[in-house]
Design an enzyme around this catalytic site. Sequence first.
Site, PDB file in Angstrom:
ATOM      1  N   TYR A 131       8.023  38.832  27.336  1.00  0.00           N
ATOM      2  CA  TYR A 131       7.284  40.082  27.256  1.00  0.00           C
ATOM      3  C   TYR A 131       5.881  39.991  27.846  1.00  0.00           C
ATOM      4  O   TYR A 131       5.056  40.878  27.647  1.00  0.00           O
ATOM      5  CB  TYR A 131       7.188  40.541  25.802  1.00  0.00           C
ATOM      6  CG  TYR A 131       8.530  40.838  25.149  1.00  0.00           C
ATOM      7  CD1 TYR A 131       9.702  40.857  25.892  1.00  0.00           C
ATOM      8  CD2 TYR A 131       8.628  41.086  23.792  1.00  0.00           C
ATOM      9  CE1 TYR A 131      10.924  41.114  25.309  1.00  0.00           C
ATOM     10  CE2 TYR A 131       9.853  41.349  23.203  1.00  0.00           C
ATOM     11  CZ  TYR A 131      10.996  41.353  23.957  1.00  0.00           C
ATOM     12  OH  TYR A 131      12.215  41.613  23.372  1.00  0.00           O
ATOM     13  N   LYS A 178      17.881  28.617  22.469  1.00  0.00           N
ATOM     14  CA  LYS A 178      19.121  28.541  23.266  1.00  0.00           C
ATOM     15  C   LYS A 178      18.949  27.402  24.264  1.00  0.00           C
ATOM     16  O   LYS A 178      19.181  27.547  25.462  1.00  0.00           O
ATOM     17  CB  LYS A 178      19.380  29.883  23.962  1.00  0.00           C
ATOM     18  CG  LYS A 178      20.772  30.006  24.583  1.00  0.00           C
ATOM     19  CD  LYS A 178      21.901  29.903  23.572  1.00  0.00           C
ATOM     20  CE  LYS A 178      23.250  30.112  24.262  1.00  0.00           C
ATOM     21  NZ  LYS A 178      24.383  29.815  23.366  1.00  0.00           N
ATOM     22  N   ASP A 211      22.936  32.522  19.185  1.00  0.00           N
ATOM     23  CA  ASP A 211      24.212  33.195  18.913  1.00  0.00           C
ATOM     24  C   ASP A 211      24.800  32.745  17.581  1.00  0.00           C
ATOM     25  O   ASP A 211      25.339  33.555  16.813  1.00  0.00           O
ATOM     26  CB  ASP A 211      25.191  32.971  20.066  1.00  0.00           C
ATOM     27  CG  ASP A 211      25.269  31.528  20.523  1.00  0.00           C
ATOM     28  OD1 ASP A 211      24.384  30.722  20.158  1.00  0.00           O
ATOM     29  OD2 ASP A 211      26.208  31.199  21.273  1.00  0.00           O
ATOM     30  N   ASP A 235      12.583  39.275  18.305  1.00  0.00           N
ATOM     31  CA  ASP A 235      12.686  40.733  18.323  1.00  0.00           C
ATOM     32  C   ASP A 235      14.055  41.174  17.809  1.00  0.00           C
ATOM     33  O   ASP A 235      14.182  42.080  16.977  1.00  0.00           O
ATOM     34  CB  ASP A 235      12.461  41.218  19.753  1.00  0.00           C
ATOM     35  CG  ASP A 235      12.185  42.703  19.844  1.00  0.00           C
ATOM     36  OD1 ASP A 235      12.216  43.389  18.807  1.00  0.00           O
ATOM     37  OD2 ASP A 235      11.949  43.187  20.959  1.00  0.00           O
ATOM     38  N   ASP A 239      15.203  42.546  13.641  1.00  0.00           N
ATOM     39  CA  ASP A 239      15.863  43.830  13.391  1.00  0.00           C
ATOM     40  C   ASP A 239      17.156  43.622  12.610  1.00  0.00           C
ATOM     41  O   ASP A 239      17.517  44.440  11.749  1.00  0.00           O
ATOM     42  CB  ASP A 239      16.162  44.547  14.708  1.00  0.00           C
ATOM     43  CG  ASP A 239      14.957  45.305  15.244  1.00  0.00           C
ATOM     44  OD1 ASP A 239      13.894  45.276  14.585  1.00  0.00           O
ATOM     45  OD2 ASP A 239      15.062  45.925  16.312  1.00  0.00           O
TER      46      ASP A 239
END
Length: 340
Positions: A131, A178, A211, A235, A239
């Site tokens: 970002y 990851k 994952d 992020d 959520d």
Amino acid sequence: MTSIAVIPGDGIGPEVTDQAVRTLDVLGFGLVFDVLDHVNADTYLKTGTALSDADFDRIAASGAALLGAVGDARADTAYARGVLLRLRFALDLYVNYRPARLMHDRFSPLRDASRRPIDCVVIRENTEGLYTGIGGRLRPSTSQEVAIDSEISTRHGVTRILDFAFSVARRSVCMVDKSNAVRHGGALWQDCWALARGRRPDVQTSHEYVDAAVMKLVHDPTAFDVIVTNNSYGDILSDLTAELAGGLGTAASANINGATGFGLFEPVHGTAPDLVGTGTADPIGAVLSAALLLERLGHDDGATAVRAAVDAVVAAGQVTPDLGGHLSTNDVGAAIRARL
């Protein structure tokens, strides 16, 4: 006297922020509210300025900041970035702190009752990652277009977010990455993780690929205490934990500079334009964000009292329609303050 910069913002932001400010005010901690109600999409559309230097200075000079929501379909993405990302980067608010606690069993989407009571926090690195805006487009709007977004990780940034995660852990820290696929940044996170674990041998640790972390959160969220990860994974994961705790309407967050202590506190539900003016926006996320603000200022008893009041109104069913109730935004705020 501590000055709190208040940015009501757009959409339902002013409605829910009003309830949070009223709740802070009745606690009697001598907070003074500097309301910047002109920092919104209307001003941006008129002037082209998302956040003026003067307004930024007012916010930076305050003891903390409380934000409602920023965003408007009429404005381009530069508006929200000009407010939120400017504050995050310029004030070095490198910690995004997202707690998720199930307030009532009826809110959980999980079938197994023993695994419903999630009570964890996602610590998201807030100033690096994807970002940062580093990248660009080559030959835009042609069949040969190339778009590049660069993910940035620095040893300084990764080290300090890991250390912050350990500082708030009650029992364990799980680092999510990851690194099996994202080799270079993944290797940096793994190196810093090994060093951070060595500094805190008293805290249980674990590592998950992102994952696998998603699957395990849905399978049994009670297994997690603190999750620490990069900007984009955080992020998404935050959520998910919010939904497992009852939905975005109740979710609070803090953007913190761990060195200076300055924090920007906001609910995470966004502007919710479909609810504007209906009087049904859920103020709980904003009120719980105000509790995080109190905690950061050292008013732990006040934060505990606010959370207990929220728990009481939830248990009594004194909630807005998103949580299965019939009360208005104002009525829920009043019910919380009555419990105080």
